[in-house]
Design a protein around this motif. Structure first.
Motif, PDB file in Angstrom:
ATOM      1  N   VAL A 138     -59.603  -6.515 -35.833  1.00 17.96           N
ATOM      2  CA  VAL A 138     -58.985  -7.761 -35.382  1.00 17.96           C
ATOM      3  C   VAL A 138     -57.563  -7.448 -34.928  1.00 17.96           C
ATOM      4  N   PRO A 139     -56.959  -8.315 -34.115  1.00 23.70           N
ATOM      5  CA  PRO A 139     -55.595  -8.037 -33.633  1.00 23.70           C
ATOM      6  C   PRO A 139     -54.590  -7.783 -34.756  1.00 23.70           C
ATOM      7  N   GLU A 140     -54.800  -8.410 -35.905  1.00 25.77           N
ATOM      8  CA  GLU A 140     -53.882  -8.220 -37.024  1.00 25.77           C
ATOM      9  C   GLU A 140     -53.897  -6.794 -37.553  1.00 25.77           C
ATOM     10  N   HIS A 141     -55.026  -6.091 -37.406  1.00 26.67           N
ATOM     11  CA  HIS A 141     -55.055  -4.676 -37.797  1.00 26.67           C
ATOM     12  C   HIS A 141     -54.049  -3.885 -36.963  1.00 26.67           C
ATOM     13  N   ALA A 142     -54.052  -4.127 -35.661  1.00 30.08           N
ATOM     14  CA  ALA A 142     -53.131  -3.416 -34.771  1.00 30.08           C
ATOM     15  C   ALA A 142     -51.683  -3.789 -35.081  1.00 30.08           C
ATOM     16  N   LEU A 143     -51.435  -5.072 -35.353  1.00 33.84           N
ATOM     17  CA  LEU A 143     -50.081  -5.500 -35.692  1.00 33.84           C
ATOM     18  C   LEU A 143     -49.618  -4.855 -37.004  1.00 33.84           C
ATOM     19  N   ALA A 144     -50.514  -4.799 -37.989  1.00 35.53           N
ATOM     20  CA  ALA A 144     -50.177  -4.182 -39.275  1.00 35.53           C
ATOM     21  C   ALA A 144     -49.870  -2.698 -39.085  1.00 35.53           C
ATOM     22  N   LEU A 145     -50.690  -2.017 -38.299  1.00 36.87           N
ATOM     23  CA  LEU A 145     -50.447  -0.589 -38.054  1.00 36.87           C
ATOM     24  C   LEU A 145     -49.098  -0.366 -37.393  1.00 36.87           C
ATOM     25  N   ASP A 146     -48.745  -1.243 -36.465  1.00 38.19           N
ATOM     26  CA  ASP A 146     -47.458  -1.132 -35.783  1.00 38.19           C
ATOM     27  C   ASP A 146     -46.309  -1.295 -36.785  1.00 38.19           C
TER      28      ASP A 146
END
Length: 123
Positions: A52-60
């Motif tokens: 989900v987009p939140e995975h990418a945001l969390a990784l960032d």
């Protein structure tokens, strides 16, 4: 219309457009035991599948060590949902985690009492 910087999940007038637990597919229990002060950091491994987009945001956010509580605050998600998302990333090797340092050292009672006294004086 989404508020600036909030992305498609938030609306100025309506608030959150997607319920937080929808983001974690209804899961409420992380596969890893995170404390709010646990530190997480990206490993550089790219998660497989369709995160989900939140995975990418969390990784960032996790390019440098950061606490679970800070990730939740930046994502504007409940801690329980954030812990599930971070567990997904640890499971696929994209994040590493370590418990907070104070788990190994007992907190000094005198220090806690001094902080409490200071807080009481502020009220």
């Amino acid at each position: 219309m989404a508020a600036a910087g909030d992305g498609p999940w938030l609306d100025e007038a309506a608030g959150r457009l997607v319920r937080p637990f929808t983001i974690s597919n209804g899961r409420t229990r992380p596969t890893h035991a995170f404390d709010l002060m646990s530190q997480v950091m990206a490993t550089g491994v790219t998660p497989l599948g369709h995160p989900v987009p939140e995975h990418a945001l969390a990784l960032d956010l996790c390019r440098a060590p950061i606490s679970v509580a800070e990730v939740a605050a930046h994502l504007k998600l409940p801690a329980a949902v954030t812990k599930v998302l971070l567990s997904d990333l640890v499971d696929c090797g994209a994040l590493t985690t370590k418990p907070p340092e104070f788990h190994h050292n007992r907190t000094d009672r005198a220090l806690l009492e001094a902080v409490l006294d200071g807080l009481r004086r502020q009220l």
